[in-house]
Design a protein around this motif. Structure first.
Motif, PDB file in Angstrom:
ATOM      1  N   VAL A 125       0.685  -1.136  -0.076  1.00  0.00           N
ATOM      2  CA  VAL A 125       0.324  -0.100  -0.275  1.00  0.00           C
ATOM      3  C   VAL A 125       0.631   0.948  -0.112  1.00  0.00           C
ATOM      4  O   VAL A 125       0.708   2.392  -0.317  1.00  0.00           O
ATOM      5  CB  VAL A 125      -0.561  -0.223   1.483  1.00  0.00           C
ATOM      6  N   LEU A 126       2.151   1.287   0.683  1.00  0.00           N
ATOM      7  CA  LEU A 126       2.738   2.360   0.877  1.00  0.00           C
ATOM      8  C   LEU A 126       3.824   2.654  -0.076  1.00  0.00           C
ATOM      9  O   LEU A 126       5.379   3.145   0.083  1.00  0.00           O
ATOM     10  CB  LEU A 126       3.285   2.792   2.209  1.00  0.00           C
ATOM     11  N   SER A 176       5.941   3.633  -3.210  1.00  0.00           N
ATOM     12  CA  SER A 176       5.452   5.006  -3.928  1.00  0.00           C
ATOM     13  C   SER A 176       6.833   5.901  -5.592  1.00  0.00           C
ATOM     14  O   SER A 176       7.144   4.922  -5.355  1.00  0.00           O
ATOM     15  CB  SER A 176       6.061   6.041  -2.379  1.00  0.00           C
ATOM     16  N   HIS A 177       6.306   6.657  -5.794  1.00  0.00           N
ATOM     17  CA  HIS A 177       6.953   6.888  -6.667  1.00  0.00           C
ATOM     18  C   HIS A 177       7.869   8.190  -6.500  1.00  0.00           C
ATOM     19  O   HIS A 177       8.595   9.064  -7.344  1.00  0.00           O
ATOM     20  CB  HIS A 177       6.074   8.152  -8.062  1.00  0.00           C
ATOM     21  N   ARG A 231       8.449   8.621  -0.102  1.00  0.00           N
ATOM     22  CA  ARG A 231       7.747   7.833  -0.239  1.00  0.00           C
ATOM     23  C   ARG A 231       8.522   6.396  -0.265  1.00  0.00           C
ATOM     24  O   ARG A 231       8.400   5.504   0.581  1.00  0.00           O
ATOM     25  CB  ARG A 231       7.152   7.772  -1.414  1.00  0.00           C
ATOM     26  N   ASN A 278       8.868   4.249   3.029  1.00  0.00           N
ATOM     27  CA  ASN A 278       8.702   2.683   3.343  1.00  0.00           C
ATOM     28  C   ASN A 278       9.425   1.651   3.178  1.00  0.00           C
ATOM     29  O   ASN A 278       8.859   0.666   4.071  1.00  0.00           O
ATOM     30  CB  ASN A 278       8.001   2.160   1.095  1.00  0.00           C
ATOM     31  N   LEU A 328       2.963   9.694   3.706  1.00  0.00           N
ATOM     32  CA  LEU A 328       1.459   8.598   3.495  1.00  0.00           C
ATOM     33  C   LEU A 328       0.543   9.293   2.830  1.00  0.00           C
ATOM     34  O   LEU A 328      -0.610   8.660   2.471  1.00  0.00           O
ATOM     35  CB  LEU A 328       1.316   8.400   4.456  1.00  0.00           C
ATOM     36  N   LYS A 348      -2.555   7.740   0.069  1.00  0.00           N
ATOM     37  CA  LYS A 348      -2.082   7.165  -0.281  1.00  0.00           C
ATOM     38  C   LYS A 348      -3.437   5.844   0.904  1.00  0.00           C
ATOM     39  O   LYS A 348      -4.528   6.549   1.719  1.00  0.00           O
ATOM     40  CB  LYS A 348      -1.040   5.893   1.046  1.00  0.00           C
ATOM     41  N   LYS A 349      -3.454   4.053   1.020  1.00  0.00           N
ATOM     42  CA  LYS A 349      -4.679   4.011   1.247  1.00  0.00           C
ATOM     43  C   LYS A 349      -4.267   2.496   2.281  1.00  0.00           C
ATOM     44  O   LYS A 349      -3.443   1.753   1.650  1.00  0.00           O
ATOM     45  CB  LYS A 349      -6.374   3.138   0.128  1.00  0.00           C
ATOM     46  N   SER A 350      -4.944   2.175   3.352  1.00  0.00           N
ATOM     47  CA  SER A 350      -4.932   0.899   3.936  1.00  0.00           C
ATOM     48  C   SER A 350      -5.458   0.219   3.544  1.00  0.00           C
ATOM     49  O   SER A 350      -5.885   0.348   2.375  1.00  0.00           O
ATOM     50  CB  SER A 350      -5.167   1.911   5.811  1.00  0.00           C
ATOM     51  N   PRO A 404      -8.224   5.902   3.125  1.00  0.00           N
ATOM     52  CA  PRO A 404      -7.079   7.142   2.589  1.00  0.00           C
ATOM     53  C   PRO A 404      -6.420   7.265   4.716  1.00  0.00           C
ATOM     54  O   PRO A 404      -7.171   7.779   5.549  1.00  0.00           O
ATOM     55  CB  PRO A 404      -7.888   8.557   2.423  1.00  0.00           C
TER      56      PRO A 404
END
Length: 309
Positions: free
Chosen positions: A32-33, A35-36, A40, A44, A80, A83-85, A90
């Motif tokens: 979920v975490l 990242s680009h 992030r 992560n 974070l 992002k969604k859990s 969110p």
């Protein structure tokens, strides 16, 4: 063997973790975490390492806490946001959320960071090995700086018995000093309250006196000359009677005691007593002279006259 990776944060190298140790929940969180951005990615990887219970316990307390302090101070947890859990909720990008993802409360992590900043890495690591808990460390943080410094130095030695003995001694002394300060504060407050009561009483008396004077002033302005002089003469007679009562009462009693002492010890103090009376006579003569008063021919005190009564 599984491949290992490392991450450097401000010259702090994060230990690599075996992928086999990830639980299914942690795998979901890591996915979920994803990242680009660099920030992030950093969050992560920090989460992936710290989130694992087994490897988190293998970190030294100071290393793991210093990493969390870096995340908090740099506000990297904001990455974070958006992002969604795992359940689709969110993230807002808050410090509380970041701590909860580690399976810890914000209060607990903040306690660790506060301990690290106050006690230092070496002392905190040593106290952790000694089994010193949060409650005790919270007490140490509240101590004066000189007491903290003494505890830190003993903690660095790793001697638990010496550390516990010193901690108990310092805390007992600090508790006693606080109790003494509290008692002095209570005494000061009690004195302040007592003074307040006295001032309130005096203020009330003063207000009452002012009211009486105002009434008296109004009566004088409204009274006839005969009524005014009658009231003034009444006040003067009352003062004269008070002075005479003092002389015949307290002053005469004092003279009697001196006379008894003279008779008992064969000493003569009549000259001393005569000088006192002479001073009173001089004072009365000064008043008589100031107001050009004649010698009174009255056979009885003026306040016994029918008119004055």
């Amino acid at each position: 063997m599984a491949r290992k990776t490392t991450l450097s944060v401000d010259a702090i190298e994060l230990p690599a973790l075996d992928g086999e140790m990830l639980t299914s929940h942690q795998n979901v969180a890591a996915a979920v975490l994803a990242s680009h951005s660099d920030e992030r990615d950093l969050v992560n990887q920090l989460l992936g390492q710290a989130q694992m219970a087994e490897s988190f316990s293998k970190f030294s307390l100071t290393v793991s806490t210093s990493k969390l302090a870096y995340v908090k101070e740099s506000k990297l947890y904001r990455a974070l946001a958006g992002k969604k859990s795992a359940d689709g909720q969110p993230f807002s990008g808050t410090w509380d959320e970041f701590c909860s993802l580690l399976g810890r409360s914000r209060q607990q992590v903040d306690e660790d960071i506060a301990n690290l900043r106050t006690l230092g890495e070496e002392a905190l690591e040593s106290m952790s090995r000694m089994g010193i808990g949060y409650r005790e460390m919270r007490q140490y943080r509240r101590l004066p700086e000189d007491a903290q410094a003494a505890l830190i130095e003993v903690a660095k030695t790793g001697d638990k018995d010496a550390f516990v003995d010193l901690a108990e001694e310092i805390i007992a002394k600090h508790t006693k000093e606080k109790a003494e300060l509290a008692q002095r504060l209570d005494e000061v407050n009690a004195d302040y309250d007592a003074q307040g009561e006295v001032m309130a009483k005096k203020t009330k008396e003063l207000d009452s006196t002012k009211q009486e004077l105002e009434k008296h002033r109004k009566r004088i302005h409204a009274a006839t000359p005969d009524e005014v002089i009658k009231e003034l003469r009444t006040e003067v007679v009352a003062l004269q009677f008070e002075v005479e009562a003092k002389i015949l009462g307290e002053l005469r009693e004092g003279f009697s005691k001196i006379a008894e002492h003279s008779a008992a010890h064969g000493q003569d103090h009549r000259g001393y007593l005569a000088d006192l009376l002479k001073q009173l006579e001089t004072t009365l003569g000064t008043v008589r002279s100031e107001f050009h008063l004649p010698e009174s021919q009255a056979s009885a005190p003026v306040w016994l006259n029918t008119a004055e009564a």
